[in-house]
Design a protein around this motif. Structure first.
Motif, PDB file in Angstrom:
ATOM      1  N   GLY A 155       0.834  -1.369   0.069  1.00 31.36           N
ATOM      2  CA  GLY A 155       0.153   0.170   0.031  1.00 31.36           C
ATOM      3  C   GLY A 155       0.756   1.448  -0.091  1.00 31.36           C
ATOM      4  N   THR A 156       1.924   1.213   0.381  1.00 33.53           N
ATOM      5  CA  THR A 156       2.880   2.217   0.341  1.00 33.53           C
ATOM      6  C   THR A 156       3.203   2.976  -1.084  1.00 33.53           C
ATOM      7  OG1 THR A 156       4.148   1.674   2.608  1.00 33.53           O
ATOM      8  CG2 THR A 156       5.184   3.201   1.290  1.00 33.53           C
ATOM      9  N   LEU A 157       3.437   1.989  -1.903  1.00 38.18           N
ATOM     10  CA  LEU A 157       3.788   2.655  -3.167  1.00 38.18           C
ATOM     11  C   LEU A 157       2.350   3.017  -4.005  1.00 38.18           C
ATOM     12  CD1 LEU A 157       6.497   0.169  -4.627  1.00 38.18           C
ATOM     13  CD2 LEU A 157       6.769   2.597  -3.866  1.00 38.18           C
ATOM     14  N   GLY A 158       1.331   2.323  -3.760  1.00 40.37           N
ATOM     15  CA  GLY A 158       0.042   2.883  -4.148  1.00 40.37           C
ATOM     16  C   GLY A 158      -0.518   4.081  -3.482  1.00 40.37           C
ATOM     17  N   LEU A 159       0.129   4.410  -2.484  1.00 43.94           N
ATOM     18  CA  LEU A 159      -0.400   5.958  -1.942  1.00 43.94           C
ATOM     19  C   LEU A 159       0.626   7.027  -2.544  1.00 43.94           C
ATOM     20  CD1 LEU A 159      -1.150   5.629   2.010  1.00 43.94           C
ATOM     21  CD2 LEU A 159      -2.704   5.730   0.158  1.00 43.94           C
ATOM     22  N   ARG A 160       1.821   6.705  -2.745  1.00 46.74           N
ATOM     23  CA  ARG A 160       2.582   7.342  -3.587  1.00 46.74           C
ATOM     24  C   ARG A 160       2.043   7.513  -4.845  1.00 46.74           C
ATOM     25  NH1 ARG A 160       8.897   5.386  -5.286  1.00 46.74           N
ATOM     26  NH2 ARG A 160       9.401   7.528  -6.052  1.00 46.74           N
ATOM     27  N   ALA A 161       1.635   6.718  -5.644  1.00 45.46           N
ATOM     28  CA  ALA A 161       1.061   7.012  -6.797  1.00 45.46           C
ATOM     29  C   ALA A 161      -0.390   7.642  -6.825  1.00 45.46           C
ATOM     30  CB  ALA A 161       0.441   5.660  -7.536  1.00 45.46           C
ATOM     31  N   VAL A 162      -1.156   7.470  -5.834  1.00 49.40           N
ATOM     32  CA  VAL A 162      -2.311   8.449  -5.607  1.00 49.40           C
ATOM     33  C   VAL A 162      -2.062   9.826  -5.348  1.00 49.40           C
ATOM     34  CG1 VAL A 162      -4.280   8.740  -4.199  1.00 49.40           C
ATOM     35  CG2 VAL A 162      -3.927   6.463  -4.927  1.00 49.40           C
ATOM     36  N   TYR A 163      -0.916  10.114  -4.366  1.00 45.56           N
ATOM     37  CA  TYR A 163      -0.462  11.327  -3.855  1.00 45.56           C
ATOM     38  C   TYR A 163       0.036  11.897  -4.985  1.00 45.56           C
ATOM     39  CZ  TYR A 163       0.977  14.694  -0.391  1.00 45.56           C
ATOM     40  OH  TYR A 163       1.040  15.662   0.348  1.00 45.56           O
ATOM     41  N   GLY A 164       0.678  11.454  -5.752  1.00 51.45           N
ATOM     42  CA  GLY A 164       1.534  11.941  -7.041  1.00 51.45           C
ATOM     43  C   GLY A 164       0.401  12.294  -8.262  1.00 51.45           C
ATOM     44  N   ALA A 165      -0.641  11.590  -8.167  1.00 49.84           N
ATOM     45  CA  ALA A 165      -1.623  11.800  -8.989  1.00 49.84           C
ATOM     46  C   ALA A 165      -2.609  13.121  -8.762  1.00 49.84           C
ATOM     47  CB  ALA A 165      -2.654  10.968  -9.514  1.00 49.84           C
ATOM     48  N   GLY A 166      -2.338  13.644  -7.703  1.00 46.25           N
ATOM     49  CA  GLY A 166      -3.364  14.761  -7.133  1.00 46.25           C
ATOM     50  C   GLY A 166      -4.224  14.415  -6.010  1.00 46.25           C
ATOM     51  N   GLY A 167      -4.278  13.073  -5.738  1.00 48.87           N
ATOM     52  CA  GLY A 167      -5.581  12.569  -4.978  1.00 48.87           C
ATOM     53  C   GLY A 167      -5.317  12.681  -3.403  1.00 48.87           C
ATOM     54  N   ASN A 168      -6.081  12.417  -2.706  1.00 54.60           N
ATOM     55  CA  ASN A 168      -5.896  12.330  -1.080  1.00 54.60           C
ATOM     56  C   ASN A 168      -5.402  11.178  -0.620  1.00 54.60           C
ATOM     57  OD1 ASN A 168      -6.476  15.358  -0.880  1.00 54.60           O
ATOM     58  ND2 ASN A 168      -8.604  15.009  -0.936  1.00 54.60           N
ATOM     59  N   CYS A 169      -4.722  10.878   0.414  1.00 59.35           N
ATOM     60  CA  CYS A 169      -4.282   9.675   1.098  1.00 59.35           C
ATOM     61  C   CYS A 169      -4.671   9.922   2.592  1.00 59.35           C
ATOM     62  CB  CYS A 169      -2.745   9.503   0.864  1.00 59.35           C
ATOM     63  SG  CYS A 169      -2.485   9.444  -1.049  1.00 59.35           S
ATOM     64  N   PHE A 170      -5.198   8.879   3.044  1.00 63.18           N
ATOM     65  CA  PHE A 170      -5.618   8.678   4.368  1.00 63.18           C
ATOM     66  C   PHE A 170      -4.945   7.416   5.158  1.00 63.18           C
ATOM     67  CE2 PHE A 170      -9.072  11.488   2.441  1.00 63.18           C
ATOM     68  CZ  PHE A 170      -8.818  12.441   3.565  1.00 63.18           C
ATOM     69  N   VAL A 171      -4.435   7.643   6.407  1.00 61.02           N
ATOM     70  CA  VAL A 171      -3.962   6.350   6.829  1.00 61.02           C
ATOM     71  C   VAL A 171      -4.484   6.370   8.383  1.00 61.02           C
ATOM     72  CG1 VAL A 171      -1.850   5.373   7.953  1.00 61.02           C
ATOM     73  CG2 VAL A 171      -1.898   6.373   5.579  1.00 61.02           C
ATOM     74  N   GLN A 172      -4.750   5.208   8.668  1.00 62.97           N
ATOM     75  CA  GLN A 172      -5.151   4.958  10.228  1.00 62.97           C
ATOM     76  C   GLN A 172      -4.132   5.115  11.234  1.00 62.97           C
ATOM     77  OE1 GLN A 172      -6.588   0.921  10.983  1.00 62.97           O
ATOM     78  NE2 GLN A 172      -7.311   1.378  12.915  1.00 62.97           N
ATOM     79  N   GLU A 173      -4.545   5.761  12.004  1.00 66.37           N
ATOM     80  CA  GLU A 173      -3.817   6.214  13.218  1.00 66.37           C
ATOM     81  C   GLU A 173      -2.826   4.823  13.701  1.00 66.37           C
ATOM     82  OE1 GLU A 173      -1.465   7.690  15.769  1.00 66.37           O
ATOM     83  OE2 GLU A 173      -2.620   9.115  14.892  1.00 66.37           O
ATOM     84  N   PRO A 174      -1.699   4.732  13.711  1.00 61.33           N
ATOM     85  CA  PRO A 174      -1.122   3.482  14.049  1.00 61.33           C
ATOM     86  C   PRO A 174      -1.517   2.998  15.645  1.00 61.33           C
ATOM     87  CG  PRO A 174       0.440   4.768  13.024  1.00 61.33           C
ATOM     88  CD  PRO A 174      -0.834   5.706  13.152  1.00 61.33           C
ATOM     89  N   ALA A 175      -1.663   4.071  16.586  1.00 67.33           N
ATOM     90  CA  ALA A 175      -2.106   3.583  17.852  1.00 67.33           C
ATOM     91  C   ALA A 175      -3.351   2.978  17.933  1.00 67.33           C
ATOM     92  CB  ALA A 175      -2.098   4.773  18.743  1.00 67.33           C
ATOM     93  N   THR A 176      -4.418   3.129  16.843  1.00 69.88           N
ATOM     94  CA  THR A 176      -5.556   2.503  16.987  1.00 69.88           C
ATOM     95  C   THR A 176      -5.816   1.246  16.140  1.00 69.88           C
ATOM     96  OG1 THR A 176      -6.501   3.976  14.978  1.00 69.88           O
ATOM     97  CG2 THR A 176      -6.704   4.856  17.476  1.00 69.88           C
ATOM     98  N   ALA A 177      -4.692   0.993  15.431  1.00 74.79           N
ATOM     99  CA  ALA A 177      -4.823  -0.117  14.379  1.00 74.79           C
ATOM    100  C   ALA A 177      -4.383  -1.559  15.257  1.00 74.79           C
ATOM    101  CB  ALA A 177      -3.725  -0.091  13.377  1.00 74.79           C
ATOM    102  N   LYS A 178      -4.961  -2.455  14.848  1.00 75.72           N
ATOM    103  CA  LYS A 178      -4.534  -3.842  15.484  1.00 75.72           C
ATOM    104  C   LYS A 178      -3.352  -4.267  15.247  1.00 75.72           C
ATOM    105  CE  LYS A 178      -6.644  -8.182  16.545  1.00 75.72           C
ATOM    106  NZ  LYS A 178      -7.789  -9.189  16.328  1.00 75.72           N
ATOM    107  N   TYR A 179      -2.778  -4.037  13.935  1.00 75.19           N
ATOM    108  CA  TYR A 179      -1.668  -4.131  13.631  1.00 75.19           C
ATOM    109  C   TYR A 179      -1.129  -2.763  12.751  1.00 75.19           C
ATOM    110  CZ  TYR A 179      -2.640  -9.257  14.341  1.00 75.19           C
ATOM    111  OH  TYR A 179      -2.817 -10.243  14.931  1.00 75.19           O
ATOM    112  N   ASP A 180       0.026  -2.399  13.252  1.00 69.48           N
ATOM    113  CA  ASP A 180       0.597  -1.018  12.824  1.00 69.48           C
ATOM    114  C   ASP A 180       1.336  -0.985  11.600  1.00 69.48           C
ATOM    115  OD1 ASP A 180       2.518  -1.636  14.151  1.00 69.48           O
ATOM    116  OD2 ASP A 180       2.711   0.103  15.548  1.00 69.48           O
ATOM    117  N   GLY A 181       1.798  -2.360  11.176  1.00 67.68           N
ATOM    118  CA  GLY A 181       3.068  -2.135  10.136  1.00 67.68           C
ATOM    119  C   GLY A 181       2.649  -1.462   8.895  1.00 67.68           C
ATOM    120  N   MET A 182       1.597  -1.607   8.030  1.00 70.97           N
ATOM    121  CA  MET A 182       1.211  -0.882   6.962  1.00 70.97           C
ATOM    122  C   MET A 182       1.009   0.747   7.131  1.00 70.97           C
ATOM    123  SD  MET A 182      -1.101  -4.055   5.231  1.00 70.97           S
ATOM    124  CE  MET A 182      -2.211  -2.735   4.248  1.00 70.97           C
ATOM    125  N   PRO A 183       0.059   1.015   8.259  1.00 72.95           N
ATOM    126  CA  PRO A 183       0.067   2.243   8.417  1.00 72.95           C
ATOM    127  C   PRO A 183       1.335   3.010   8.691  1.00 72.95           C
ATOM    128  CG  PRO A 183      -1.601   1.204   9.585  1.00 72.95           C
ATOM    129  CD  PRO A 183      -0.610   0.175   9.026  1.00 72.95           C
TER     130      PRO A 183
END
Length: 975
Positions: A155-183
């Motif tokens: 998902g990291t490179l995917g967000l990089r593509a969306v961000y570069g295309a001008g879109g918005n990117c949201f990520v779950q707060e790691p402290a609230t995630a059951k597993y925080d690796g991807m965020p």
């Protein structure tokens, strides 16, 4: 120059792809990726999401490829939006949720979901990256990427593509995630608009969608008037870079994203915010650069470059030739390294060894620093073949690092392509996805610059969404589809008179035509003179590195150097003739280590069977301006002995001659020993070199084994994530089944219906507690044949045979049983599974005693009503409590009592209690207790309004056949 390496831009990138037919507006599409712990995050997200939000959602979790997903069914309970498992060519619509099926890769093209079977191994799949990159390519600024709970970095490179295309990117707060690796991975990469708890994301999306719909209706020029021009002026003042000639739609979208980051809705307010906080201007500047690219982006275009373009460009390249490439707007360097990889593969294939010089430039210093480091995340494996990863990259803990041999081919530099001079004499110029973000004026300025920078027949490569515009006279197409062109150079070309901008200051001094003609002639004479002087007067010399490896030879060095025996070598020490090795080795050591030159050192060198006096000079020289590289200049020159020199006659004594002979023998012996030691040292060096090669080979094998272990680890991690997802689904399903079981239990117990479930062999599966009213069942009877259980009524013994008939014929059976003064309705029906499979029978026992009593009572009432209406004498029907059930017309007329007032009242209350007669009470009480009928009972009574009457009463107590319902029938004869 602003880098606009937008990820995965297609030729239709500037056109809207999804239009809501009702509102005729483009609606954003939200791609949501999650792995372990993602089910809970999905449920939390959609519980807080308005079903009419106006967005489309596409979910890409990590699913077990061999397990049927229940995610669609589970999530449907959390939202009113339709939740659909995606199918190939499904058109994405607003206010719907689409979920990737198991064992499928998903992309989106022109607003339709495309499904395909995965081609990579299980552990190396990055489905979230793949979909988000296609979403960025297809939707551009309308794309929204969200990363929720999960392990790894998908998902990291995917967000990089969306961000570069001008879109918005949201990520779950790691402290609230059951597993925080991807965020955490996405946040560290820096391509995030906002970091929020899952419950707050729908509100942020709603705010962004409302802002999008409002801003999309405002004219661009109006926006520019109300603040964009002000913002661009501040950017130019603070950063020194002018964006006014860039495409305004792109600039505005990046400004809006920064406004969303700070929860600012008015562009004028953001302009003031920019003025108050200059640091924000630098951040906005970085956003406008859009440093997004990938290895071998547009694979087919690089295949054309690999198979058709580069082989032609390099066809006649010799070892002394340079192949020059320029990659303007290189971002983080992936494209430049891709070209370097292709050239390295080409040289290996054609056995060529020409020099490669790739200049990669960009305006962003951070991107250039990343490119120089050459360290990229693990996810690049989806853009590169395993062979290229193994050959050109080194696996490290944090990702893949480009090997030094490829990094050495590329020189990265900070450059503004609009203002700074270009690199020239280029064989290839690759400028992809940069000009689509520039206005027409800047594009028209760049094309002549690029033409000037290329050699005749040099190649220009742009992206499929770009072109050469009106400059068709400067370039001829090689591939129209992938926009690859060949430069045309002739005297009529505009760039033959093109002035390239330069930072070197110029003066106003003008040269006369005579001086302009004379200057080249003077340069030519100087060059001829230099060459002649070098040829006739310079000593024979070799140019070497600090280890003595020959790089260049000047003059005839055959008298001093000769090829050494054994494996071919260009080391000047190994090639030195007899008598020169020791002093040459010492001179090179002194010059390279101590930077101490050896000048005109004379020595005896054996040539053609005799010895010649040679003067040796070794100097260290530096080349280059930035990081000066040191080399050695080794010169040889014969020392001429004058011919008229008188030889000195030596008169020596015999003892002196003998001593000289001994010394000469000792010297010869020492020379021989020294030569042997040198040879032994060389042999030892060869052995050490061989051992080093073996160690290097072992190290490569260990590295290969380590990579295999890493791959296995990644596969196990991927399987573990999928198992966690499946376990979450099953746990949710178990919770649902537990709730359903509790609901079913309470339902069956609340209906007071006895139920017995039998299998196809009429063995007891289960039963409800009401079933014990027919069969004496206990919990331990489950699994026993129903025929072994004794029934309470003999009438129930026939139910076993009826159940067999139902199982054979599938025709339901129904009957009524009279059991212990109760009436039971028995129904026997086939037991059907959810897939319509007959798997036994169901016996239900319903108590219908109340219904039978009600029917019987109604029957008695109907009977009484009929009797009453046919008798001419006054008649009244009472129940056991002396309540009036019915009266006839004669009673109404004779005693002036209406039917409406009489029905439901006690007989003693009729006519203002005129029937409260003691004799009548005595009669009725006697009737209920002692007898069934009384005839000719005479009552004398004064009735108000009627007068004194003598009444002869006949009374009968009625009992129905089915139930003991008592009715009293009274008839009156008036005298």
């Amino acid at each position: 120059m602003v880098n606009t390496k937008n990820q995965l831009v297609s030729p239709s990138s500037e056109k809207p792809t999804e239009v809501d037919q009702k509102s005729k507006r483009v609606f954003p599409i939200v791609g949501i990726g999650a792995s372990a712990g993602g089910l809970e995050a999905f449920e939390d997200f959609f519980r807080h999401c308005d079903p009419d939000i106006g967005l489309a959602f596409v979910l890409v979790p990590h699913l077990d490829p061999s397990h049927v997903s229940m995610l669609t069914e589970i999530l449907q309970r959390s939202t009113k939006m339709p939740v659909i498992e995606a199918q190939d060519q499904t058109k994405v619509e607003a206010n719907r949720v689409y979920i990737i099926p198991p064992n499928r890769e998903m992309a989106i093209i022109h607003g339709k979901l495309q499904l395909s079977v995965p081609t990579v191994s299980h552990g190396q799949r990055m489905p979230i990256d793949g979909f988000l990159r296609s979403l960025a390519e297809d939707q551009n600024e309308n794309a929204i990427g969200i990363i929720l709970s999960g392990t790894g970095s998908d998902g990291t490179l995917g967000l990089r593509a969306v961000y570069g295309a001008g879109g918005n990117c949201f990520v779950q707060e790691p402290a609230t995630a059951k597993y925080d690796g991807m965020p955490t991975s996405a946040i560290k990469a820096g391509y995030v608009t906002k970091v929020l708890p899952v419950a707050n994301m729908p509100e942020a999306l709603q705010a962004g969608a409302n802002s999008f719909n409002i801003l999309s209706e405002i004219n661009t020029e109006t926006k520019k008037t109300h603040g964009v021009s002000h913002i661009l002026m501040q950017l130019r003042t603070i950063t020194g870079h002018d964006f006014s000639l860039y495409k305004q739609s792109t600039v505005i979208r990046r400004i809006e994203r920064r406004m969303l980051k700070h929860d600012i809705t008015d562009i004028e307010i953001y302009a003031r915010y920019l003025k108050e906080f200059p640091a924000e201007a630098h951040i906005l500047f970085k956003e406008l650069l859009i440093n997004v690219t990938s290895f071998f982006r547009d694979t087919e275009a690089f295949l054309v470059l690999e198979n058709d373009v580069l082989p032609q460009l390099c066809l006649n390249k010799s070892d002394e030739d340079n192949f020059r490439v320029w990659v303007p707007g290189c971002a983080s360097g992936e494209e430049a390294y891709s070209i370097a990889i292709l050239l390295s593969e080409l040289m290996d294939k054609t056995q060529q060894n020409f020099k490669v010089q790739i200049y990669a430039s960009d305006l962003d210093d951070d991107a250039i620093a990343t490119a120089r480091a050459g360290l990229y995340p693990i996810n690049i494996s989806q853009d590169l073949t395993p062979e290229r990863l193994r050959r050109f990259f080194t696996k490290e803990i944090t990702g893949y690092k480009v090997k030094k041999e490829i990094r050495d081919m590329v020189v990265f530099a900070i450059q503004n392509v609009i203002k700074d001079p270009p690199f020239t004499k280029l064989d290839l110029l690759s400028c992809r996805n940069l000009m689509i973000y520039l206005g027409a004026e800047l594009q028209n300025r760049l094309m002549p610059t690029f033409h000037y920078a290329l050699k005749p027949n040099g190649v220009l490569m742009v992206s499929p969404s770009e072109g050469i515009g009106s400059f068709t006279s400067l370039f001829s197409p090689i591939s129209r589809k992938w926009k690859i062109y060949r430069a045309i150079h002739n005297l009529s070309s505009p760039t033959s008179r093109f002035n390239i901008p330069t930072k070197v200051p110029t003066t106003n001094d003008s040269k006369t035509p005579e001086k302009a003609i004379k200057q080249p002639m003077e340069n030519s004479l100087a060059e001829i003179s230099r060459r002649l002087l070098m040829q006739y007067f310079a000593p024979a010399s070799v140019f070497t590195d600090l280890k003595g490896n020959i790089l260049y030879v000047h003059g005839d060095t055959g008298k001093y150097l000769r090829p050494a025996q054994g494996q071919a070598s260009l080391n000047v020490i190994e090639m030195a003739r007899e008598g020169m090795e020791i002093q040459l080795r010492a001179a090179i050591h002194s010059a390279s280590i101590e930077n101490k030159p050896t000048l005109n050192h004379e020595m005896q060198v054996k040539t053609n069977g005799g010895f010649t006096t040679v003067s040796l000079s070794v100097r260290q020289v530096n080349y280059g301006s930035a990081d000066k590289q040191a080399f050695l200049l080794v010169s040889f020159q014969d020392v001429v002995t004058p011919s008229n020199q008188t030889k000195r006659k030596v008169s020596s004594k015999p003892e002196e001659l003998k001593r000289l002979e001994e010394l000469e023998n000792d010297l010869l012996y020492l020379k021989e020993n020294h030569q042997v030691l040198i040879e032994e040292q060389q042999a030892t060096n060869e052995e050490l070199k061989s051992a080093n090669e073996e160690l290097q080979s072992t190290n490569e094998e260990m590295q290969s084994s380590n990579e295999e272990l890493e791959t296995s680890k990644e596969e196990l991690q991927s399987i573990n994530e999928e198992l966690i997802t499946v376990n979450s689904e099953l746990q949710t399903k178990m919770d649902q089944l537990s709730e359903m079981q509790s609901d079913m239990k309470n339902l069956l117990e609340s209906t007071d219906i006895g139920i017995v479930f039998l299998d196809e062999h009429l063995m007891i599966r289960s039963f409800t507690r009401e079933a014990v009213r027919i069969y004496r069942l206990v919990p331990s009877d489950i699994g026993r044949p129903l025929s072994d259980i004794r029934s309470i009524s003999d009438q129930a013994d026939n139910l076993i045979e009826a159940a067999k008939n139902v199982l054979d014929s599938l025709i339901p059976f129904e009957t009524e049983l009279h059991v212990l003064n109760n009436w039971i309705l028995v129904r026997i029906q086939p037991y059907r599974t959810t897939d319509n499979f007959i798997n036994g029978v169901v016996l239900t026992f319903t108590d219908i005693t109340a219904r039978i009593k009600s029917a019987t009572t109604q029957e008695a009432l109907d009977l009484a009503e009929g009797i009453v209406n046919t008798v001419r004498e006054p008649l009244i029907v009472l129940d056991a409590k002396m309540n009036v059930i019915s009266i006839n017309t004669a009673f109404e007329t004779s005693f002036q009592v209406s039917r409406e007032d009489a029905i439901g009242r006690k007989i003693y209350q009729l006519g203002n209690f005129q029937w409260d007669i003691p004799a009548l009470r005595k009669l009725l009480e006697e009737l209920l207790i002692t007898s069934d009928s009384i005839d000719d009972y005479v009552v004398h009574h004064d009735f108000p309004g009627i007068g004194h009457k003598t009444i002869r009463i006949k009374a009968r107590r009625l009992v129905t056949k089915m139930i003991e319902t008592q009715l009293i029938l009274l008839s009156f004869e008036i005298n």
